[in-house]
Design a protein around this motif. Structure first.
Motif, PDB file in Angstrom:
ATOM      1  N   ILE A 156      35.796  35.504  44.422  1.00 41.14           N
ATOM      2  CA  ILE A 156      36.564  36.102  43.340  1.00 41.14           C
ATOM      3  C   ILE A 156      38.049  35.723  43.420  1.00 41.14           C
ATOM      4  CG2 ILE A 156      37.134  38.334  44.387  1.00 41.14           C
ATOM      5  CD1 ILE A 156      35.645  37.826  40.899  1.00 41.14           C
ATOM      6  N   CYS A 186      30.263  32.404  37.867  1.00 40.33           N
ATOM      7  CA  CYS A 186      31.339  32.092  36.921  1.00 40.33           C
ATOM      8  C   CYS A 186      30.888  31.010  35.938  1.00 40.33           C
ATOM      9  CB  CYS A 186      32.574  31.598  37.672  1.00 40.33           C
ATOM     10  SG  CYS A 186      33.193  32.753  38.892  1.00 40.33           S
ATOM     11  N   CYS A 187      31.609  30.919  34.831  1.00 47.84           N
ATOM     12  CA  CYS A 187      31.295  29.919  33.816  1.00 47.84           C
ATOM     13  C   CYS A 187      32.582  29.380  33.217  1.00 47.84           C
ATOM     14  CB  CYS A 187      30.434  30.539  32.723  1.00 47.84           C
ATOM     15  SG  CYS A 187      30.013  29.382  31.396  1.00 47.84           S
ATOM     16  N   TYR A 188      32.690  28.054  33.114  1.00 46.76           N
ATOM     17  CA  TYR A 188      33.814  27.401  32.452  1.00 46.76           C
ATOM     18  C   TYR A 188      33.241  26.459  31.405  1.00 46.76           C
ATOM     19  CZ  TYR A 188      37.615  24.269  31.399  1.00 46.76           C
ATOM     20  OH  TYR A 188      38.545  23.530  30.718  1.00 46.76           O
ATOM     21  N   GLU A 243      29.002  29.395  41.455  1.00 44.88           N
ATOM     22  CA  GLU A 243      29.353  30.560  42.262  1.00 44.88           C
ATOM     23  C   GLU A 243      30.655  30.274  42.970  1.00 44.88           C
ATOM     24  OE1 GLU A 243      25.318  32.889  43.626  1.00 44.88           O
ATOM     25  OE2 GLU A 243      26.248  31.484  45.004  1.00 44.88           O
ATOM     26  N   CYS A 257      39.402  32.618  39.040  1.00 43.18           N
ATOM     27  CA  CYS A 257      37.954  32.714  38.815  1.00 43.18           C
ATOM     28  C   CYS A 257      37.524  34.108  38.381  1.00 43.18           C
ATOM     29  CB  CYS A 257      37.193  32.267  40.053  1.00 43.18           C
ATOM     30  SG  CYS A 257      37.218  30.467  40.239  1.00 43.18           S
ATOM     31  N   ASP A 258      38.343  35.134  38.637  1.00 41.30           N
ATOM     32  CA  ASP A 258      37.949  36.466  38.163  1.00 41.30           C
ATOM     33  C   ASP A 258      37.990  36.543  36.641  1.00 41.30           C
ATOM     34  OD1 ASP A 258      40.696  36.486  37.820  1.00 41.30           O
ATOM     35  OD2 ASP A 258      41.026  38.365  38.905  1.00 41.30           O
ATOM     36  N   LEU A 262      36.719  34.031  34.883  1.00 40.73           N
ATOM     37  CA  LEU A 262      35.573  33.212  34.483  1.00 40.73           C
ATOM     38  C   LEU A 262      34.239  33.865  34.835  1.00 40.73           C
ATOM     39  CD1 LEU A 262      36.903  29.752  35.740  1.00 40.73           C
ATOM     40  CD2 LEU A 262      36.956  30.638  33.406  1.00 40.73           C
ATOM     41  N   VAL A 263      34.277  35.094  35.351  1.00 46.15           N
ATOM     42  CA  VAL A 263      33.058  35.774  35.792  1.00 46.15           C
ATOM     43  C   VAL A 263      32.155  36.047  34.601  1.00 46.15           C
ATOM     44  CG1 VAL A 263      32.150  37.896  36.824  1.00 46.15           C
ATOM     45  CG2 VAL A 263      34.157  36.790  37.802  1.00 46.15           C
ATOM     46  N   SER A 321      30.966  35.516  43.091  1.00 40.71           N
ATOM     47  CA  SER A 321      30.511  35.916  41.766  1.00 40.71           C
ATOM     48  C   SER A 321      30.081  34.690  40.979  1.00 40.71           C
ATOM     49  CB  SER A 321      31.628  36.667  41.027  1.00 40.71           C
ATOM     50  OG  SER A 321      32.777  35.865  40.980  1.00 40.71           O
TER      51      SER A 321
END
Length: 130
Positions: A56, A18-20, A53, A78-79, A81-82, A16
């Protein structure tokens, strides 16, 4: 932007986007270490957004930088940060230039009168005070 420098192993299917965001005033290192056969580590500067990417089930470790050291300050699944997938509404170009609230054009034309509207320009000047 997809992660292209360190592609995911081929056996990873559920990836997925993701963004941080580093919302601190310190440099951080973002690292994912729980995915076999994959290496992901990036420096994230204060205020910077990291888009990547990841599977998950990955967990992102956030290491906050200090003088010549780093402390593991957080571990984020990471789920969480999706990023939401963009909808077709996000790419609707028919409304460009219109205010979505009032549907008035953002740039409105000037109502000008025909005729001479020229006025002399007054310039302010500075005077020295002693």
């Amino acid at each position: 932007m997809a992660q292209i420098l360190d592609p995911l192993p081929p056996e990873q299917s559920g990836k997925s986007l993701c963004c941080y965001i580093n919302a601190t005033s310190k440099i951080q290192v973002a690292r994912i270490s729980n995915i076999p056969n994959w290496y992901f580590e990036r420096v994230v500067f204060p205020g910077q957004r990291l888009v990547f990417e990841a599977p998950i089930q990955a967990h992102m470790e956030i290491h906050t930088g200090m003088m010549a050291s780093a402390i593991l300050s957080d571990t984020i699944p990471c789920d969480r940060l999706v990023m939401d997938e963009p909808s077709s509404y996000d790419f609707n170009t028919s409304s460009i230039g219109a205010d979505p609230i009032s549907t008035k054009p953002i740039v409105q034309s000037n109502n000008t009168k025909s005729g001479d509207t020229t006025k002399p320009l007054t310039v302010a000047s500075l005077a020295s005070v002693e």
